[in-house]
Design a protein around this motif. Structure first.
Motif, short mmCIF file in Angstrom:
data_model
loop_
_atom_site.label_atom_id
_atom_site.label_comp_id
_atom_site.label_asym_id
_atom_site.label_seq_id
_atom_site.Cartn_x
_atom_site.Cartn_y
_atom_site.Cartn_z
N GLY A 29 -45.87 -8.21 76.99
CA GLY A 29 -44.65 -8.76 77.58
C GLY A 29 -44.34 -7.99 78.85
O GLY A 29 -45.23 -7.79 79.69
N ALA A 30 -43.11 -7.51 78.97
CA ALA A 30 -42.71 -6.77 80.16
C ALA A 30 -43.08 -5.30 80.07
O ALA A 30 -42.96 -4.56 81.05
CB ALA A 30 -41.20 -6.92 80.36
N ASN A 43 -47.59 -10.76 72.25
CA ASN A 43 -47.13 -10.42 73.60
C ASN A 43 -45.65 -10.04 73.60
O ASN A 43 -44.93 -10.28 74.56
CB ASN A 43 -47.37 -11.61 74.56
CG ASN A 43 -47.29 -11.20 76.03
OD1 ASN A 43 -47.52 -10.05 76.39
ND2 ASN A 43 -46.92 -12.15 76.88
C1 LIG Z 1 -46.76 -11.97 78.29
O1 LIG Z 1 -45.42 -11.80 78.70
C2 LIG Z 1 -45.28 -11.63 80.12
C3 LIG Z 1 -43.80 -11.31 80.41
O2 LIG Z 1 -42.96 -12.12 79.67
C4 LIG Z 1 -45.76 -12.89 80.83
O3 LIG Z 1 -45.64 -12.72 82.23
C5 LIG Z 1 -47.20 -13.15 80.45
O4 LIG Z 1 -47.65 -14.36 81.01
C6 LIG Z 1 -47.37 -13.20 78.95
N1 LIG Z 1 -48.78 -13.27 78.61
C7 LIG Z 1 -49.23 -14.16 77.74
C8 LIG Z 1 -50.71 -14.10 77.48
O5 LIG Z 1 -48.53 -14.97 77.16
#
Ligand SMILES: *[C@@H]1O[C@H](CO)[C@@H](O)[C@H](O)[C@H]1NC(C)=O
Length: 267
Positions: A29-30, A43
């Motif tokens: 995530g972040a 995530n």
């Molecule tokens: C994971 O979370 C981030 C931030 O919310 C996002 O930018 C990213 O696309 C996500 N990755 C996946 C594989 O879902």
């Protein structure tokens, strides 16, 4: 980024492992995390790895848990304690900790002590001439039971494992040779068998007052030069934070095995 202090601390603790390959932070995530220290779920959720045991994620409640400690109710998210290993069911003990020298390896019996590590030997002999015994059944492994016996046999002799009350070290008795009536007098350690420990089915071995942790202390075998033939002896401890210099916290997992007629003696 992970907090610099956390990253530095992890590198310090795991120096021999981490220096070989530069620590790489992965996104969750972040947030960012060290894959040697955390697992990322969906995530979204970071779970710390405890003594190299990866935690699982219980989706309905979001909780992190070790499958060796709890099961997750997928409907309610409730974490449930694992069933205790019944007294007559055999299991092996596997060590979990930071060192690859003993991580995932079975606890072995040799020289009266239970120990882990690449150099922790299992010292077995076959009780010759005894009926109904197949010494090959367990392949020379160190097999425990919840009632304090070692190996699984329906036989009048046997051996027992216990925590020595003076220093908490994990030991085992000599072989019981009938007549058993005199045995307790001759071997007072027999009275400590089964005291103070609970094994859960495919879960942790827990010592009273020392939840989930044992300490592993480096020892050199008799006759072994410094740096050779070393193994970690195991101790029950209530204070793993204040470990001696040559001791590390480990967890012991009881993995159930089939009951067989194998029976041998540990020396
Ligand atoms: C994971 O979370 C981030 C931030 O919310 C996002 O930018 C990213 O696309 C996500 N990755 C996946 C594989 O879902």
């Amino acid at each position: 980024m992970a907090p610099p202090l956390l990253t530095a601390l992890a590198a310090l603790t795991l120096a021999p492992l981490v220096l070989a390959t530069p620590a790489t932070l992965l996104p969750c995530g972040a947030a960012s995390y060290l894959p040697t220290e955390y697992v990322c779920y969906n995530n979204r959720t970071l779970c710390p790895i405890i003594n190299s045991l990866p935690l699982s994620h219980c989706p309905p409640s979001g909780g992190c848990y070790a499958p060796q400690q709890f099961s997750c109710d997928a409907a309610t998210g409730e974490l449930r304690t694992l069933p205790e290993a019944a007294g007559d069911r055999p299991f092996v003990l596997t060590a979990w900790g930071t060192r690859s020298a003993y991580r995932g390896k079975e606890v072995n019996a040799c020289g009266g002590y239970l120990a882990i590590g690449a150099n922790a030997r299992v010292c077995t002999g076959c009780p010759k001439g005894r009926e109904g015994v197949d010494c090959g059944e367990y392949g020379g492994r160190t097999v425990f039971r919840g009632d304090g016996r070692m190996v699984s046999c329906r036989c009048p002799w046997g051996q027992y494992w216990y925590i020595h009350p003076s220093d908490g070290v994990l030991k085992y008795t000599d072989v019981l040779v009938p007549p058993a009536t005199t045995w307790v007098d001759e071997r007072p350690e027999r009275q400590w068998t089964g005291r103070g420990t609970t094994a859960y089915e495919n879960g942790f071995l827990v010592a009273d007052g020392a939840p989930h942790y044992f300490k592993a202390c480096l020892r050199t075998h008799l006759g072994g030069g410094v740096g050779t033939g070393r193994a970690w002896r195991l101790y029950a401890t209530s204070n793993w934070v204040a470990l001696d210099a040559d001791c590390e916290p480990v967890k012991l997992v009881a993995t159930m095995v089939d009951a067989k007629m194998g029976a041998y003696e540990y020396h």
